[in-house]
Design a protein around this motif. Structure first.
Motif, PDB file in Angstrom:
ATOM      1  N   LEU A  79      23.892   3.254  -2.939  1.00 46.52           N
ATOM      2  CA  LEU A  79      24.053   3.542  -4.360  1.00 46.52           C
ATOM      3  C   LEU A  79      24.393   2.283  -5.158  1.00 46.52           C
ATOM      4  O   LEU A  79      23.931   2.111  -6.297  1.00 46.52           O
ATOM      5  N   THR A  80      25.211   1.406  -4.575  1.00 44.51           N
ATOM      6  CA  THR A  80      25.557   0.160  -5.265  1.00 44.51           C
ATOM      7  C   THR A  80      24.318  -0.692  -5.508  1.00 44.51           C
ATOM      8  O   THR A  80      24.089  -1.186  -6.617  1.00 44.51           O
ATOM      9  N   TRP A  81      23.495  -0.847  -4.483  1.00 46.51           N
ATOM     10  CA  TRP A  81      22.285  -1.649  -4.639  1.00 46.51           C
ATOM     11  C   TRP A  81      21.249  -0.937  -5.493  1.00 46.51           C
ATOM     12  O   TRP A  81      20.486  -1.581  -6.220  1.00 46.51           O
ATOM     13  N   PHE A  82      21.218   0.395  -5.427  1.00 43.95           N
ATOM     14  CA  PHE A  82      20.358   1.134  -6.349  1.00 43.95           C
ATOM     15  C   PHE A  82      20.812   0.891  -7.794  1.00 43.95           C
ATOM     16  O   PHE A  82      19.990   0.834  -8.713  1.00 43.95           O
ATOM     17  N   GLY A  83      22.129   0.756  -7.979  1.00 46.54           N
ATOM     18  CA  GLY A  83      22.645   0.448  -9.307  1.00 46.54           C
ATOM     19  C   GLY A  83      22.111  -0.880  -9.820  1.00 46.54           C
ATOM     20  O   GLY A  83      21.647  -0.997 -10.954  1.00 46.54           O
ATOM     21  N   PHE A  84      22.156  -1.905  -8.956  1.00 45.66           N
ATOM     22  CA  PHE A  84      21.598  -3.207  -9.342  1.00 45.66           C
ATOM     23  C   PHE A  84      20.095  -3.090  -9.605  1.00 45.66           C
ATOM     24  O   PHE A  84      19.586  -3.599 -10.602  1.00 45.66           O
ATOM     25  N   GLY A  85      19.401  -2.442  -8.682  1.00 47.57           N
ATOM     26  CA  GLY A  85      17.951  -2.336  -8.812  1.00 47.57           C
ATOM     27  C   GLY A  85      17.526  -1.537 -10.018  1.00 47.57           C
ATOM     28  O   GLY A  85      16.488  -1.819 -10.633  1.00 47.57           O
ATOM     29  N   SER A  86      18.328  -0.539 -10.389  1.00 45.21           N
ATOM     30  CA  SER A  86      17.956   0.343 -11.491  1.00 45.21           C
ATOM     31  C   SER A  86      18.233  -0.258 -12.855  1.00 45.21           C
ATOM     32  O   SER A  86      17.510   0.029 -13.814  1.00 45.21           O
ATOM     33  N   ALA A 231      15.244  -6.694  -2.063  1.00 44.42           N
ATOM     34  CA  ALA A 231      14.753  -7.171  -3.354  1.00 44.42           C
ATOM     35  C   ALA A 231      15.909  -7.471  -4.313  1.00 44.42           C
ATOM     36  O   ALA A 231      15.893  -8.478  -5.029  1.00 44.42           O
ATOM     37  N   SER A 232      16.921  -6.614  -4.325  1.00 38.59           N
ATOM     38  CA  SER A 232      18.053  -6.819  -5.232  1.00 38.59           C
ATOM     39  C   SER A 232      18.893  -8.019  -4.812  1.00 38.59           C
ATOM     40  O   SER A 232      19.448  -8.727  -5.663  1.00 38.59           O
ATOM     41  N   ALA A 233      18.994  -8.265  -3.494  1.00 34.06           N
ATOM     42  CA  ALA A 233      19.733  -9.442  -3.023  1.00 34.06           C
ATOM     43  C   ALA A 233      19.047 -10.719  -3.509  1.00 34.06           C
ATOM     44  O   ALA A 233      19.703 -11.675  -3.953  1.00 34.06           O
ATOM     45  N   ILE A 234      17.714 -10.743  -3.430  1.00 35.55           N
ATOM     46  CA  ILE A 234      16.965 -11.901  -3.937  1.00 35.55           C
ATOM     47  C   ILE A 234      17.196 -12.051  -5.442  1.00 35.55           C
ATOM     48  O   ILE A 234      17.369 -13.160  -5.965  1.00 35.55           O
ATOM     49  N   GLY A 279      19.896   2.534 -16.989  1.00 32.71           N
ATOM     50  CA  GLY A 279      19.440   2.978 -15.676  1.00 32.71           C
ATOM     51  C   GLY A 279      20.501   3.566 -14.776  1.00 32.71           C
ATOM     52  O   GLY A 279      20.176   4.170 -13.747  1.00 32.71           O
ATOM     53  N   PHE A 280      21.790   3.414 -15.145  1.00 30.28           N
ATOM     54  CA  PHE A 280      22.829   3.869 -14.221  1.00 30.28           C
ATOM     55  C   PHE A 280      22.800   5.378 -14.002  1.00 30.28           C
ATOM     56  O   PHE A 280      23.254   5.875 -12.966  1.00 30.28           O
ATOM     57  N   THR A 359      10.410  -4.703 -11.080  1.00 28.11           N
ATOM     58  CA  THR A 359       9.780  -3.870 -10.040  1.00 28.11           C
ATOM     59  C   THR A 359      10.782  -2.898  -9.449  1.00 28.11           C
ATOM     60  O   THR A 359      10.482  -1.704  -9.269  1.00 28.11           O
ATOM     61  N   THR A 360      12.001  -3.371  -9.148  1.00 30.31           N
ATOM     62  CA  THR A 360      13.005  -2.453  -8.600  1.00 30.31           C
ATOM     63  C   THR A 360      13.484  -1.457  -9.651  1.00 30.31           C
ATOM     64  O   THR A 360      13.798  -0.313  -9.319  1.00 30.31           O
ATOM     65  N   VAL A 361      13.523  -1.880 -10.929  1.00 23.08           N
ATOM     66  CA  VAL A 361      13.868  -0.928 -11.992  1.00 23.08           C
ATOM     67  C   VAL A 361      12.847   0.210 -12.014  1.00 23.08           C
ATOM     68  O   VAL A 361      13.200   1.389 -12.117  1.00 23.08           O
TER      69      VAL A 361
END
Length: 592
Positions: A79-86, A231-234, A279-280, A359-361
């Motif tokens: 969920l944390t990384w989905f938060g960044f990606g979103s 992808a979000s780490a990059i 996006g959150f 792209t991740t968004v």
């Protein structure tokens, strides 16, 4: 001919198209039934205004209408990384430059602070609801429980509008950054036509990107999460580079004048860049697929949004110090800024990072939008066909396809400027409703609250909302004046203080709750409405037109399907048998 009862026990095929999957309600079985339903419209509207769902219904009966469950595979880490990606995508990379150039100047950092505070207040409300009602519907489900079907429909319509526009806006921004990456002007990859301004640049690349990310989202939520981690780490590495390199080339003289468009410009920009935080709410829709919602959702939502708010402010400040606001490119601000300070190679790093972020968004947005749509379809506001979850992938394929096709049509024609202003007002309106729903949840429970307490609560809530609307309207209509605030601000304080002192709470959160109730939810109502008032008149005109179309759909379709579903169990077996006869003996309906 009677159907073999054993057939009812056989699993239904997912790949099917039948009338009952689209219009199973009695009101739509024939034209005469529909005309009869229309004649009862006033009664049905009143019924739906006062009707309420329950936590148990949202968690039980409605979920069964998808026929297959979404698997609980996500943790707080996902969920944390989905938060960044979103969240981190077109908002920070595109709208920062646009709003700094046109409305806020170097004070764009204050715009992000203001919108970030407002967003965090909404995050608190979402977190409490997502823990208590962990279903895919997000705010739609929460509003059905606390404010009723009509309010939930308004939310559903705005949610669909928000996600359609948001996805389309990001997809078009993706095309602009791709053009920058290959050393071309932002609009060079679009098809130029003679259509009306803001609709004359056709974007086939945005359409392709939307369908590719949607295809990935339909395969598996957990596998999508693995991709999003990497992808979000990059992306975090690219963001760190942007901040460090930006400050390395910072010039303090670029911050002067700090308020070239005045305070009004700062708030107008804040209302627009709110898009960057929107996006959150996708994370709340994943509660149904979260292993331990009471632990994972607060960590994932609050943790990611706190970090993102700091990142946004640092990136906005770096851009404002690196380049004078008049020289900022509104379409590809960071790439062009690095080119202008002599780091031509850095523009490719930024453009590539922005493309990855967008792209991740789009990827996470495809997941969240489909889950909103799925739960809305479970309530039959849109056909229940779109609520079906695939038995193997455990994802709502039909809902994903529906929203992707609609997004692609919008992205093909509409400009980012038109989309962003309409998106912000829709998002702010929903978040205002969420804060209102949280106050209702805490202070009113049927069968528990007394009539006297209900009256006191309603009076205080109306005072808070009226004061917030008055403050917003006065700001928009009388900029630079302050006398009106001597009425509206004390009224807001009186309403909030009265609720705090004189209205007893009817319910406390089971695990985690918003602190400082009613002050924080009331502040969320005020800030969201204030930011709405900072938007231009065109945004309200478009919002009004869209709202009118939504209400027309509700009167012609929405109120009748939800009324039928709410009363489908009345009459017991006799009504069920009558419905079976009317269907010609086909008892296989999509409603569980």
């Amino acid at each position: 001919m009677a159907e073999n009862p054993k057939q009812d026990l056989q699993p239904k095929s997912y790949w099917r198209i039948r009338h009952d999957d689209f219009f199973p309600e009695p009101s739509f079985r024939s034209w005469s039934a529909y005309r009869s339903a229309l004649s009862q419209t006033p009664h049905r509207i009143f019924d739906r205004l006062v009707g309420r769902s329950t936590d148990a219904d949202e968690l039980g009966e409605l979920r069964c209408r998808s026929e297959n469950d979404m698997r609980r595979t996500l943790t707080w880490w996902d969920l944390t990384w989905f938060g960044f990606g979103s969240v981190i995508g077109a908002g920070i990379f595109v709208l920062t430059g646009q709003e700094a150039h046109e409305h806020a100047g170097p004070a764009i950092i204050l715009s992000y602070v203001i919108s970030g505070i407002s967003a965090m207040l909404s995050v608190f409300c979402y977190t409490e609801f997502a823990i208590e009602i962990p279903v895919a519907g997000g705010s739609f489900a929460y509003l059905r429980v606390e404010l009723g079907d009509f309010a939930a429909f308004i939310a559903a319509a705005n949610l669909i509008l928000e996600h359609l526009i948001g996805g389309a806006a990001v997809a078009r921004a993706w095309t602009s950054y791709l053009a920058t990456l290959i050393n071309k002007p932002p609009n060079s990859l679009r098809i130029h036509t003679n259509l009306a301004k803001e609709f004359n640049l056709l974007d086939p690349i945005a359409v392709v990107v939307l369908f590719v990310t949607a295809a990935a989202a339909m395969l598996s939520t957990k596998k999508t999460s693995y991709f999003n981690w990497v992808a979000s780490a990059i992306h975090v590495v690219v963001i760190a580079f942007v901040i460090i390199a930006g400050f390395a080339h910072a010039k303090t003289e670029n911050l002067s004048p700090f308020f070239p468009f005045g305070v009004e410009g700062v708030f107008r920009a804040a209302a627009i860049v709110y898009f960057a935080y929107g996006g959150f709410d996708n994370i709340a829709t994943m509660a149904e697929e979260t292993r331990n919602p009471s632990r994972d959702i607060p960590l994932g939502l609050l943790g990611s949004m706190s970090i993102i708010t700091v990142i946004y402010c640092l990136m906005a400040l770096a851009l404002g110090m690196m380049q004078r606001y008049t020289a900022i490119d509104p379409n590809a601000a960071y790439s062009v800024a690095f080119r202008n300070v002599g780091m031509r190679w850095a523009q490719y790093v930024v453009a590539l990072g922005a493309l990855k972020g967008m792209t991740t968004v789009l990827l996470v947005g495809a997941i969240g939008t489909a889950r909103y749509t799925t739960h809305i379809a479970r309530s039959h506001i849109i056909p229940p066909f779109f609520a079906l979850v695939h038995p193997k992938t455990a994802t709502p394929i039909y809902a994903t396809l529906l929203m992707t096709i609609a997004r692609a049509i919008i992205a093909f024609f509409s400009s980012l400027h038109i989309l962003a202003s309409l998106l912000s007002i829709s998002t702010l309106f929903i978040f205002m409703m969420m804060a209102t729903a949280l106050l209702v949840r805490r202070y009113y429970v049927r069968g528990v609250s007394t009539k006297k307490d209900l009256v006191k609560f309603v009076v205080c809530l109306v005072a808070i909302i009226l004061a917030s609307v008055g403050t917003s309207a006065y700001w928009g209509l009388r900029p630079g004046r302050w006398v009106g605030y001597l009425v509206t601000v004390p009224l807001w304080v009186a309403g909030t203080l009265g609720m705090w002192l004189f209205v007893p709470k009817a319910r406390e959160p089971k695990v985690w709750g918003v602190p400082m109730v009613p002050w924080l939810p009331a502040l969320s109502i005020g800030t969201n409405l204030f930011l709405m008032g900072s938007l231009g008149a065109d945004a309200f005109v478009r919002f009004g037109i869209c709202s009118g179309l939504m209400l027309l759909y509700y009167v012609l379709v929405g109120v009748h399907v939800t009324y039928d579903v709410a009363h489908e169990h009345e009459g017991g077996e006799e009504k069920a048998l009558r419905g079976k006869v009317e269907d010609g003996g086909d008892g296989d309906r999509s409603v569980a």
